[in-house]
Design a protein around this motif. Structure first.
Motif, PDB file in Angstrom:
ATOM      1  N   SER A  15       0.837  -1.214   0.000  1.00 40.26           N
ATOM      2  CA  SER A  15       0.000   0.000   0.000  1.00 40.26           C
ATOM      3  C   SER A  15       0.865   1.254   0.000  1.00 40.26           C
ATOM      4  O   SER A  15       0.345   2.366  -0.042  1.00 40.26           O
ATOM      5  N   GLY A  16       2.188   1.093   0.070  1.00 40.94           N
ATOM      6  CA  GLY A  16       3.092   2.240   0.223  1.00 40.94           C
ATOM      7  C   GLY A  16       3.363   2.961  -1.091  1.00 40.94           C
ATOM      8  O   GLY A  16       2.932   2.524  -2.175  1.00 40.94           O
ATOM      9  N   ASN A  17       4.114   4.028  -0.961  1.00 43.41           N
ATOM     10  CA  ASN A  17       4.395   4.902  -2.099  1.00 43.41           C
ATOM     11  C   ASN A  17       5.140   4.173  -3.229  1.00 43.41           C
ATOM     12  O   ASN A  17       4.789   4.275  -4.406  1.00 43.41           O
ATOM     13  N   LEU A  18       6.170   3.425  -2.867  1.00 45.22           N
ATOM     14  CA  LEU A  18       6.981   2.756  -3.884  1.00 45.22           C
ATOM     15  C   LEU A  18       6.133   1.779  -4.693  1.00 45.22           C
ATOM     16  O   LEU A  18       6.224   1.696  -5.916  1.00 45.22           O
ATOM     17  N   GLY A  46      -0.158  -6.558   4.048  1.00 41.39           N
ATOM     18  CA  GLY A  46      -0.179  -5.274   4.762  1.00 41.39           C
ATOM     19  C   GLY A  46      -0.689  -5.467   6.177  1.00 41.39           C
ATOM     20  O   GLY A  46      -1.209  -6.546   6.510  1.00 41.39           O
ATOM     21  N   ARG A  47      -0.548  -4.424   6.986  1.00 42.28           N
ATOM     22  CA  ARG A  47      -0.977  -4.554   8.385  1.00 42.28           C
ATOM     23  C   ARG A  47      -2.495  -4.523   8.544  1.00 42.28           C
ATOM     24  O   ARG A  47      -3.039  -5.071   9.480  1.00 42.28           O
ATOM     25  N   SER A 118       9.137  -4.004   0.670  1.00 45.39           N
ATOM     26  CA  SER A 118       9.023  -2.564   0.425  1.00 45.39           C
ATOM     27  C   SER A 118       8.482  -1.919   1.711  1.00 45.39           C
ATOM     28  O   SER A 118       7.424  -1.297   1.709  1.00 45.39           O
ATOM     29  N   VAL A 119       9.219  -2.150   2.775  1.00 44.63           N
ATOM     30  CA  VAL A 119       8.804  -1.672   4.102  1.00 44.63           C
ATOM     31  C   VAL A 119       9.911  -0.799   4.689  1.00 44.63           C
ATOM     32  O   VAL A 119      10.957  -0.614   4.055  1.00 44.63           O
ATOM     33  N   ARG A 120       9.690  -0.329   5.919  1.00 40.35           N
ATOM     34  CA  ARG A 120      10.711   0.523   6.534  1.00 40.35           C
ATOM     35  C   ARG A 120      12.004  -0.279   6.702  1.00 40.35           C
ATOM     36  O   ARG A 120      11.953  -1.450   7.109  1.00 40.35           O
ATOM     37  N   PRO A 121      13.142   0.346   6.442  1.00 37.60           N
ATOM     38  CA  PRO A 121      14.407  -0.388   6.570  1.00 37.60           C
ATOM     39  C   PRO A 121      14.585  -1.012   7.961  1.00 37.60           C
ATOM     40  O   PRO A 121      15.180  -2.076   8.090  1.00 37.60           O
ATOM     41  N   PHE A 124      13.386  -4.706   7.970  1.00 35.58           N
ATOM     42  CA  PHE A 124      13.908  -5.737   7.060  1.00 35.58           C
ATOM     43  C   PHE A 124      14.275  -7.026   7.814  1.00 35.58           C
ATOM     44  O   PHE A 124      13.849  -8.119   7.451  1.00 35.58           O
ATOM     45  N   GLU A 149      14.993  -3.573   0.024  1.00 39.71           N
ATOM     46  CA  GLU A 149      15.006  -2.232  -0.589  1.00 39.71           C
ATOM     47  C   GLU A 149      16.191  -1.428  -0.045  1.00 39.71           C
ATOM     48  O   GLU A 149      16.867  -1.810   0.907  1.00 39.71           O
ATOM     49  N   LYS A 150      16.410  -0.291  -0.664  1.00 41.28           N
ATOM     50  CA  LYS A 150      17.455   0.640  -0.252  1.00 41.28           C
ATOM     51  C   LYS A 150      16.954   1.440   0.950  1.00 41.28           C
ATOM     52  O   LYS A 150      15.778   1.788   0.954  1.00 41.28           O
TER      53      LYS A 150
HETATM   54  N1  NAP Z   1       9.393   5.498  -2.488  1.00 41.26           N
HETATM   55  C1  NAP Z   1      10.474   5.418  -3.212  1.00 41.26           C
HETATM   56  O1  NAP Z   1      10.582   5.926  -4.321  1.00 41.26           O
HETATM   57  C2  NAP Z   1      11.662   4.678  -2.678  1.00 41.26           C
HETATM   58  C3  NAP Z   1      12.872   4.889  -3.277  1.00 41.26           C
HETATM   59  C4  NAP Z   1      13.959   4.201  -2.783  1.00 41.26           C
HETATM   60  C5  NAP Z   1      13.811   3.340  -1.741  1.00 41.26           C
HETATM   61  N2  NAP Z   1      12.624   3.135  -1.164  1.00 41.26           N
HETATM   62  C6  NAP Z   1      12.523   2.167  -0.083  1.00 41.26           C
HETATM   63  O2  NAP Z   1      11.392   1.344  -0.324  1.00 41.26           O
HETATM   64  C7  NAP Z   1      10.766   0.987   0.891  1.00 41.26           C
HETATM   65  C8  NAP Z   1       9.319   1.428   0.842  1.00 41.26           C
HETATM   66  O3  NAP Z   1       9.247   2.812   0.618  1.00 41.26           O
HETATM   67  P1  NAP Z   1       7.845   3.586   0.585  1.00 41.26           P
HETATM   68  O4  NAP Z   1       8.154   4.979   0.216  1.00 41.26           O
HETATM   69  O5  NAP Z   1       6.861   2.826  -0.223  1.00 41.26           O
HETATM   70  O6  NAP Z   1       7.436   3.516   2.124  1.00 41.26           O
HETATM   71  P2  NAP Z   1       6.064   3.898   2.823  1.00 41.26           P
HETATM   72  O7  NAP Z   1       5.058   4.367   1.839  1.00 41.26           O
HETATM   73  O8  NAP Z   1       6.368   4.807   3.961  1.00 41.26           O
HETATM   74  O9  NAP Z   1       5.646   2.532   3.515  1.00 41.26           O
HETATM   75  C9  NAP Z   1       5.554   1.273   2.915  1.00 41.26           C
HETATM   76  C10 NAP Z   1       4.638   0.395   3.723  1.00 41.26           C
HETATM   77  O10 NAP Z   1       5.200   0.075   4.979  1.00 41.26           O
HETATM   78  C11 NAP Z   1       4.142  -0.070   5.932  1.00 41.26           C
HETATM   79  N3  NAP Z   1       4.382   0.848   7.059  1.00 41.26           N
HETATM   80  C12 NAP Z   1       4.434   2.181   7.020  1.00 41.26           C
HETATM   81  N4  NAP Z   1       4.628   2.692   8.256  1.00 41.26           N
HETATM   82  C13 NAP Z   1       4.750   1.649   9.065  1.00 41.26           C
HETATM   83  C14 NAP Z   1       4.930   1.493  10.471  1.00 41.26           C
HETATM   84  N5  NAP Z   1       5.035   2.545  11.269  1.00 41.26           N
HETATM   85  N6  NAP Z   1       4.994   0.241  10.966  1.00 41.26           N
HETATM   86  C15 NAP Z   1       4.893  -0.830  10.155  1.00 41.26           C
HETATM   87  N7  NAP Z   1       4.668  -0.744   8.840  1.00 41.26           N
HETATM   88  C16 NAP Z   1       4.600   0.464   8.318  1.00 41.26           C
HETATM   89  C17 NAP Z   1       2.847   0.307   5.249  1.00 41.26           C
HETATM   90  O11 NAP Z   1       2.173  -0.865   4.846  1.00 41.26           O
HETATM   91  P3  NAP Z   1       0.901  -1.441   5.635  1.00 41.26           P
HETATM   92  O12 NAP Z   1       0.303  -0.352   6.470  1.00 41.26           O
HETATM   93  O13 NAP Z   1       0.002  -1.912   4.570  1.00 41.26           O
HETATM   94  O14 NAP Z   1       1.464  -2.543   6.442  1.00 41.26           O
HETATM   95  C18 NAP Z   1       3.304   1.048   4.034  1.00 41.26           C
HETATM   96  O15 NAP Z   1       2.481   0.883   2.933  1.00 41.26           O
HETATM   97  C19 NAP Z   1      11.585   1.645   1.989  1.00 41.26           C
HETATM   98  O16 NAP Z   1      12.530   0.722   2.453  1.00 41.26           O
HETATM   99  C20 NAP Z   1      12.314   2.784   1.265  1.00 41.26           C
HETATM  100  O17 NAP Z   1      13.520   3.108   1.911  1.00 41.26           O
HETATM  101  C21 NAP Z   1      11.551   3.794  -1.622  1.00 41.26           C
END
Ligand code: NAP
Length: 492
Positions: A15-18, A46-47, A118-121, A124, A149-150
């Motif tokens: 459900s996250g941004n990536l 997802g949660r 694709s979750v918080r680092p 992992f 993920e990075k």
């Molecule tokens: N966005 C990018 O372009 C990008 C670029 C490079 C690297 N990354 C890496 O890709 C990964 C995902 O990035 P993102 O931007 O998609 O992240 P995000 O939108 O903040 O979160 C991804 C998912 O993690 C879960 N989540 C969020 N907050 C949480 C919390 N407090 N506790 C537990 N779960 C939580 C949520 O899923 P549920 O609520 O459904 O569980 C959410 O959909 C990260 O490791 C980031 O460093 C992203």
């Protein structure tokens, strides 16, 4: 086209941004291109509790947002039918066992499993622990792969800690560490252009090359990611990963073939041959700065400290390093690598300046440059000196300029390429742990020294060129930052 085994992609953080912007649309495009195996399912995890119907409607929303001109309905029906959802509430101690149960439905979920985290680092390691606990990382009968993920750690000790934790459960061949830059066709092209042509290799060394610049600049500022950025900085965010990987591809020796092991082995060798930056002489090897208020495209924009609301921050939005590679090919050649936000141009390129020609003819003779444009323009360009027609002997620079991209060429997003490689079992465009460690080993001492030095950081107006003071890292007085890749543009 490589054969792909029937498989299930288990997407954590769907459900996250990536996932919204890259992964789901990328998987859809692969399906549209006929690159997903017929038997392939996607289980989003997802949660929250979400019904299958609501989840599929959410995916439709992601695709509508991405493909504004619409998409093929038949492909959509096929794609949506591959998609499932599983709620994994963090409060449920049996959540992963229930997920395993769900996945055991072999008719729906092929048993080769790729887990994309694709979750918080910070999550992992724990997710891998929980997968292993219920036996989902076990490769006895089927392959099991995990995408991390990075960023992989925030420094060398944390990267080692994460590695120690996940390697209790996974072999190196099961771990797919992302640096999404490696999925870019223009980056993969560096190897191809270097090694599929006879003309470049003989001059690709210290005998002919004066220095190399690897640049990755943006006009964008930190936007609403100020807290993330202030905990990260330009060096950690861009240089440790994308820029050093670009350097590795530019400088590595020829691999014996293009197999993942051979390519990564050569990248590791060259990354490990980069001379550590001397911390006692850091000011001649590393330069940092922050953007101040200025103008971008005619619009006034605030400075970094103002956006952050904390004038004491010493975190850099501009970072430049001088590096040397201690191997015979690159002996004595400086590599200037830099990244910046809010510079006057957004450009990713490799600029190679050749040594002075043996014969100097009159004034104004320039050294040759070879420029590899990565973004936004994918090109290769050679600047050479040529006689100005007429009675006198004078030279001017002309260019051989070739676009890598031609009308009608396919545009593939980096994540599409990486997702396909994952299912194919090809991890050559993913990072080996030795690469990650070598990259942290190199930048950590600078990050630490900069964090300790609380003096106000050099400022550059948003929309300007490199700060004058950054020239301190140049090895020779006649070296300068190379700008526009257009000839006749501002090269100095
Ligand atoms: N966005 C990018 O372009 C990008 C670029 C490079 C690297 N990354 C890496 O890709 C990964 C995902 O990035 P993102 O931007 O998609 O992240 P995000 O939108 O903040 O979160 C991804 C998912 O993690 C879960 N989540 C969020 N907050 C949480 C919390 N407090 N506790 C537990 N779960 C939580 C949520 O899923 P549920 O609520 O459904 O569980 C959410 O959909 C990260 O490791 C980031 O460093 C992203």
């Amino acid at each position: 086209m490589k054969q792909i085994d029937p498989c299930t992609l288990v997407l954590f953080g769907a459900s996250g941004n990536l996932s919204r912007v890259k992964l789901m649309p990328g998987l859809f495009r692969l399906d549209a291109l006929g690159r997903l195996p017929e038997k392939m399912a996607i289980l989003s995890v997802g949660r929250s509790e979400v019904s299958l119907e609501a989840w599929r409607a959410d995916i439709k929303g992601m695709l509508d947002a991405k493909f504004k001109k619409g998409y093929d309905q038949k492909v959509f029906e096929r794609f949506i039918a591959r998609n499932f959802y599983h709620a994994n509430p963090p409060t449920d101690p049996n959540a992963f066992a229930k997920m395993k149960d769900k996945l055991s439905d072999e008719a729906t979920f092929p048993q080769n499993l790729a887990f994309f985290l694709s979750v918080r680092p910070s999550d992992f390691a724990q997710v891998v622990d929980q997968l292993a606990e219920v036996g989902l990382t076990n490769e006895d009968k089927y392959w099991r792969r995990v995408v991390i993920e990075k960023p992989f750690g925030t420094n060398l000790p944390s990267a080692k800690e994460l590695q120690a934790s996940i390697s209790k459960h996974l072999k190196e061949s099961q771990i797919y560490r992302i640096d999404h830059y490696l999925g870019k066709s223009a980056l993969q092209n560096i190897l191809l252009q270097r090694f599929a042509n006879t003309v470049l290799e003989p001059i690709w060394n210290s005998e002919y090359i004066d220095h190399v610049q690897i640049t990755n600049t943006e006009m964008l500022g930190v936007g609403d990611r100020t807290q993330f950025y202030d905990a990260t900085g330009a060096l950690r965010d861009m240089i440790q990963s994308h820029v050093l990987q670009t350097l590795a591809l530019t400088t590595m020796e020829q691999p014996k073939d293009l197999s993942p092991d051979a390519v990564r082995a050569e990248k590791i060798k060259v990354l490990e041959a980069i001379r550590p930056i001397p911390v006692n002489d850091i000011e001649h090897h590393a330069f940092r700065a922050q953007y101040a208020a200025g103008e971008i495209n005619g619009e006034k924009v605030p400075g970094y400290l103002e956006e952050l609301g904390d004038s004491s921050s010493v975190v850099e939005t501009y970072a430049a390093l001088k590096l040397f590679i201690d191997n015979p090919r690159w002996k004595g050649v400086p590599f200037y690598i830099r990244t910046a936000k809010r510079l006057h141009e957004a450009d990713t390129r490799i600029c190679i300046r050749f040594k002075k020609a043996p014969l100097q003819i009159g004034n104004g003779q320039h050294q040759n440059w070879l420029i590899i444009g990565i973004q936004p323009r994918e090109c290769i360009k050679l600047e050479i000196e040529s006689k100005i027609p007429g009675l006198d002997i004078n030279t001017r620079t002309i260019e051989l300029d070739a676009a890598n991209r031609q009308d009608g060429d396919e545009t593939v997003d980096a994540y599409e390429a990486l997702l396909l490689n994952l299912m194919e079992g090809d991890n050559s465009q993913y990072l080996h742990i030795s690469e990650v460690e070598a990259q942290w080993r190199l930048v950590d001492p600078v990050i630490e020294a900069w964090a300790k030095d609380r003096k106000p950081v050099h400022q550059y107006p948003a929309g300007s060129r490199d700060p004058e003071a950054s020239k301190v890292i140049f090895e020779h007085e006649d070296q300068f930052w190379r700008y526009s890749i257009q000839l006749g543009g501002d090269a100095h």
